[in-house]
Design an enzyme around this catalytic site. Structure first.
Site, PDB file in Angstrom:
ATOM      1  N   ASP A 192       0.495  -1.097  -0.097  1.00 32.85           N
ATOM      2  CA  ASP A 192       0.044   0.385  -0.051  1.00 32.85           C
ATOM      3  C   ASP A 192       1.156   1.142   0.012  1.00 32.85           C
ATOM      4  OD1 ASP A 192      -2.886   2.037   0.744  1.00 32.85           O
ATOM      5  OD2 ASP A 192      -1.779   2.084   3.101  1.00 32.85           O
ATOM      6  N   GLU A 276      -1.385  -1.091  -6.059  1.00 36.00           N
ATOM      7  CA  GLU A 276      -2.999  -0.604  -6.513  1.00 36.00           C
ATOM      8  C   GLU A 276      -2.305   0.178  -7.061  1.00 36.00           C
ATOM      9  OE1 GLU A 276      -6.142   0.736  -3.040  1.00 36.00           O
ATOM     10  OE2 GLU A 276      -4.165   1.192  -2.476  1.00 36.00           O
ATOM     11  N   CYS A 328     -12.704  -4.320   5.979  1.00 35.27           N
ATOM     12  CA  CYS A 328     -12.238  -4.901   7.171  1.00 35.27           C
ATOM     13  C   CYS A 328     -11.800  -5.456   6.383  1.00 35.27           C
ATOM     14  CB  CYS A 328     -13.003  -4.428   8.312  1.00 35.27           C
ATOM     15  SG  CYS A 328     -13.019  -5.672   9.444  1.00 35.27           S
ATOM     16  N   CYS A 331     -13.823  -9.108   9.110  1.00 38.74           N
ATOM     17  CA  CYS A 331     -14.695  -9.581   8.654  1.00 38.74           C
ATOM     18  C   CYS A 331     -15.332  -8.634   7.147  1.00 38.74           C
ATOM     19  CB  CYS A 331     -15.782  -8.613   9.861  1.00 38.74           C
ATOM     20  SG  CYS A 331     -16.124  -7.015   9.406  1.00 38.74           S
ATOM     21  N   CYS A 347     -13.048  -1.629  13.660  1.00 36.99           N
ATOM     22  CA  CYS A 347     -14.861  -1.788  12.834  1.00 36.99           C
ATOM     23  C   CYS A 347     -15.159  -2.880  14.034  1.00 36.99           C
ATOM     24  CB  CYS A 347     -13.667  -3.299  12.741  1.00 36.99           C
ATOM     25  SG  CYS A 347     -15.594  -3.687  10.937  1.00 36.99           S
ATOM     26  N   CYS A 349     -16.871  -4.915  13.654  1.00 30.53           N
ATOM     27  CA  CYS A 349     -16.486  -6.363  14.688  1.00 30.53           C
ATOM     28  C   CYS A 349     -15.887  -6.350  15.406  1.00 30.53           C
ATOM     29  CB  CYS A 349     -16.506  -7.586  13.583  1.00 30.53           C
ATOM     30  SG  CYS A 349     -14.744  -6.976  12.946  1.00 30.53           S
ATOM     31  N   ASP A 356      -2.945   1.299   7.519  1.00 30.49           N
ATOM     32  CA  ASP A 356      -2.241   1.026   5.996  1.00 30.49           C
ATOM     33  C   ASP A 356      -1.596  -0.311   5.989  1.00 30.49           C
ATOM     34  OD1 ASP A 356      -1.887   3.742   4.941  1.00 30.49           O
ATOM     35  OD2 ASP A 356      -0.430   4.275   6.057  1.00 30.49           O
TER      36      ASP A 356
HETATM   37 ZN    ZN Z   1     -14.403  -6.108  10.944  1.00 31.47          ZN
END
Ligand code: ZN
Length: 400
Positions: A192, A276, A328, A331, A347, A349, A356
């Site tokens: 990244d 990317e 994330c 999840c 997140c 979750c 990064d």
């Molecule tokens: Zn998550």
């Protein structure tokens, strides 16, 4: 079957004062021929509505050399003069192409002025490397800094004087390398582009912006200040300009060296590298991103592309709309509220993410997924076939 690839080697030259003068004469002759030919083409078009071809001009050039006032051209390497005509020809072709495409900037070939044109000339053949010398037609043996050995057959040479005053030679060589083979993708990495650092890898490693960068920035600022204080048109201003150019050159050299080592390392150590498709220009417009441009991410990418193609490594370039930072990794939920300044986030979750690192891992995972898709589609070998048919992927160089 071996494959033929073209590589460019660039060496610093150490010409004697006499050779330096000859180089400048060659560059001057190239500029003269370019301007003469451009003028001829324009005149001819105005008179007849037709364009003069390369062959027409080459014949005229031969006659030009017979004229007493332009007989000095005979002392120049004839191929490098013809090359100037060829360069003009391709400048016209590019212009026509852009005009056909309706581009805003059509770039009609311009006259080259002694003041602004970088001294350069090209010799298509007959430039040969001999130990720490290069043999140049009409000039003889010129010393060079052989920082790495040249491998392959020389196909052409460009001589160029940088603003700092040093001459460089770029040699295009043809190399025969082993054919492409399928390679298992056991080791993989996602990268990244960082804002604080140059890049963050899915392995957890961070590639920092090199330390010399700051030193050079400081030096450059000092040199530019000194330049601005000098009187316009004075000798001292000329000298100060050379100092600025030298700092620029040194920075460029250091950066290229660093990026080459980085890209070679990555390609050597991994079977599958995913990055990317970052819009470097777009990023540069945002305040945060000066480091991205300076660190030359665009250059890393092009280096990775050709090195991957040669080294049996697969390079996956993921489309720029893939939400690498916002997803994330645990999840799969996309956090739409994440802003550029959020360095870390948690997140729903419950998993806490370093921005990064999470992005790098998502890129790695997406790269593997796309690669498997390609293999399933049976097109992992050919670069262009993949790039065209599977839209999120710009480049896939799999195997040698
Ligand atoms: Zn998550």
């Amino acid at each position: 079957m071996t494959r033929t690839v073209q590589t460019t080697y660039r060496y610093r030259l150490n010409p004697t004062a006499e050779q330096d003068a000859q180089f400048r004469q060659f560059a001057g002759a190239r500029r003269f021929v370019w301007n003469w030919a451009l003028n001829r083409k324009r005149e001819h078009y105005r008179e007849t509505g037709k364009t003069l071809s390369y062959n027409d001009l080459a014949a005229e050039l031969t006659r030009l050399k017979q004229q007493p006032e332009t007989a000095w051209l005979r002392e120049m390497d004839s191929q490098s003069l013809q090359q100037a005509l060829r360069d003009l020809d391709s400048a016209y072709q590019h212009f026509f192409r852009r005009a056909r495409n309706g581009d805003k900037k059509k770039g009609f070939p311009k006259f080259k002025s002694k003041k602004t044109d970088t001294p350069r000339f090209r010799i298509p053949q007959r430039v040969v490397l001999q130990d720490a010398f290069v043999s140049v037609p009409e000039i003889g043996l010129v010393k060079l800094v052989l920082h790495r050995p040249l491998e392959g057959v020389t196909k052409g040479a460009t001589f160029k004087q940088e603003a700092c005053g040093h001459w460089y030679i770029s040699l295009v060589v043809e190399q025969h390398i082993a054919p492409k083979v399928d390679r298992p993708t056991q080791t993989h990495i996602g990268i990244d582009v960082g804002l604080k650092s140059l890049a963050v890898c899915s392995s957890g490693e961070t590639i920092d912006n090199p330390r010399w960068y700051r030193t050079q920035t400081r030096k450059l600022r000092r040199a530019q200040k000194a330049l601005s204080r000098k009187v316009k048109g004075s000798r001292n201003r000329g000298k100060a300009r050379v100092v600025v150019a030298r700092v620029h050159q040194k920075t460029r050299n250091q950066r290229n060296d660093f990026l080459h080592k980085l890209s070679t390392d990555l390609i050597r150590h991994y079977d599958l590298v995913s990055i990317e498709d970052v819009n470097v220009r777009g990023l540069a417009k945002t305040r945060l991103a000066t480091s991205v441009l300076d660190a030359g991410w665009g250059m890393v990418r092009s280096m990775l592309t050709y090195k991957a193609d040669r080294a049996n490594t697969c390079l996956i370039v993921i489309g720029r709309f893939f939400p690498s930072s916002k997803t994330c990794g645990a999840c799969g939920l996309v956090n739409a509220d994440l802003t550029l300044s959020d360095r870390a986030w948690t997140c729903a979750c419950g998993v806490h993410h370093d921005r990064d690192l999470n992005a790098a891992r998502n890129i790695d995972r997406e790269g593997i997924r796309l690669f498997e898709q390609l293999v399933a589609a049976g097109c992992a070998e050919t670069q262009n076939a993949c790039g065209d048919s599977v839209s999120p992927i710009v480049t896939v160089g799999a195997g040698r």
